[in-house]
Write a protein that holds these residues in place. Structure first.
Motif, PDB file in Angstrom:
ATOM      1  N   UNK A 170      16.590  28.753  36.659  1.00  0.00           N
ATOM      2  CA  UNK A 170      17.421  28.489  38.403  1.00  0.00           C
ATOM      3  C   UNK A 170      18.743  29.078  37.921  1.00  0.00           C
ATOM      4  N   UNK A 171      19.740  27.889  37.761  1.00  0.00           N
ATOM      5  CA  UNK A 171      21.330  28.355  38.215  1.00  0.00           C
ATOM      6  C   UNK A 171      21.909  29.575  37.644  1.00  0.00           C
ATOM      7  N   UNK A 172      21.309  30.383  37.133  1.00  0.00           N
ATOM      8  CA  UNK A 172      21.995  31.197  36.184  1.00  0.00           C
ATOM      9  C   UNK A 172      22.512  32.380  37.353  1.00  0.00           C
ATOM     10  N   UNK A 173      23.961  32.929  37.040  1.00  0.00           N
ATOM     11  CA  UNK A 173      23.805  34.279  37.452  1.00  0.00           C
ATOM     12  C   UNK A 173      23.295  35.311  36.904  1.00  0.00           C
ATOM     13  N   UNK A 174      22.309  35.785  37.748  1.00  0.00           N
ATOM     14  CA  UNK A 174      22.116  37.887  37.756  1.00  0.00           C
ATOM     15  C   UNK A 174      22.571  38.354  37.949  1.00  0.00           C
ATOM     16  N   UNK A 175      23.770  38.743  38.209  1.00  0.00           N
ATOM     17  CA  UNK A 175      24.542  39.692  38.802  1.00  0.00           C
ATOM     18  C   UNK A 175      24.756  40.625  36.924  1.00  0.00           C
ATOM     19  N   UNK A 176      25.035  39.902  36.370  1.00  0.00           N
ATOM     20  CA  UNK A 176      25.246  41.242  34.925  1.00  0.00           C
ATOM     21  C   UNK A 176      23.745  40.880  34.805  1.00  0.00           C
ATOM     22  N   UNK A 177      22.845  40.706  34.524  1.00  0.00           N
ATOM     23  CA  UNK A 177      21.280  41.643  34.816  1.00  0.00           C
ATOM     24  C   UNK A 177      21.536  42.922  35.717  1.00  0.00           C
ATOM     25  N   UNK A 178      21.939  42.185  37.045  1.00  0.00           N
ATOM     26  CA  UNK A 178      20.932  43.711  37.490  1.00  0.00           C
ATOM     27  C   UNK A 178      22.513  45.094  37.678  1.00  0.00           C
ATOM     28  N   UNK A 179      23.143  44.518  37.086  1.00  0.00           N
ATOM     29  CA  UNK A 179      24.437  45.050  36.705  1.00  0.00           C
ATOM     30  C   UNK A 179      23.846  45.701  35.477  1.00  0.00           C
ATOM     31  N   UNK A 180      23.687  45.353  34.769  1.00  0.00           N
ATOM     32  CA  UNK A 180      23.233  46.067  33.819  1.00  0.00           C
ATOM     33  C   UNK A 180      21.584  46.992  33.342  1.00  0.00           C
TER      34      UNK A 180
END
Length: 214
Positions: A195-205
């Motif tokens: 729930x608190x993970x930063x998903x920006x890296x997932x979005x970028x990939x």
């Protein structure tokens, strides 16, 4: 001029709001921090409602320009054969003289994307925040090309010529964007959970994968 107007109108308001803020924790924990901040500054509910509604009207009026600009970008991408069905989306309406198809496509995308907020605020906020990273990547790409290809050969005549210092500026900017990219992808707090993970890296990939497929 737009930058000067924005700076001259927004910065004094920000300074005033920060100066009159009395409870930082209340602002941080508020569902709508901007409204809480205005309430602390004005100490008047009626004034807060009026100013918040005024800002909301401004935001709504600026939305059409956002998806029209997105439509222009999508059209340019389709013109260069970067989209699926590029031939269809690269058409410019002969009567209205603007790319209607990509503008409608951008409008539909914005509507569907807005629904994501109802499903997951974490995913929505991650994609919004990733815009900072993507914008900086677009700055790094042309500077990297200049470093590899040479500034003297590929830059047009200009009033301000930095000479050898320009290479330093380009190289430093790229390194700084790399550092910024890592910082933007850091989790906001520890320990990290789903729930608190930063998903920006997932979005970028994910975005880069979509671009490569297209």
């Amino acid at each position: 001029m737009t930058m000067i107007i924005g700076l001259g109108t927004a910065l004094p308001v920000f300074i005033a709001l920060m100066f009159f803020m009395t409870d930082l924790d209340a602002v941080a924990k508020s569902p709508l921090p901007s409204m809480e901040l205005i309430l602390q500054a004005t100490e008047n509910r009626n004034a807060t409602i009026f100013l918040t509604c005024f800002l909301a009207v401004i935001f709504v009026l600026t939305l059409p320009s956002q998806w029209v600009s997105s439509g222009r970008i999508a059209w340019a991408f389709a013109r260069d054969n970067g989209l699926s069905s590029s031939k269809y989306f690269s058409e410019v309406d002969s009567r209205l003289e603007f790319p209607v198809r990509t503008t409608v496509l951008a409008f539909i995308f914005v509507l569907l994307y807005g629904l994501l907020y109802l499903a997951s605020t974490t995913a929505f906020n991650s994609i919004i925040t990733s815009a900072v990273l993507f914008l900086n990547i677009t700055y790094a790409v042309p500077q990297g090309i200049l470093l590899v290809k040479g500034r003297k050969k590929h830059l047009p005549p200009r009033y301000l010529n930095l000479g050898i210092i320009g290479y330093f500026c380009n190289g430093f900017s790229i390194l700084w964007i790399v550092v910024l990219g890592v910082a933007v992808c850091m989790p906001p707090s520890l320990p990290v959970s789903i729930g608190t993970m930063n998903y920006i890296c997932v979005v970028a990939i994910g975005l880069f994968a979509i671009i490569m497929v297209l």
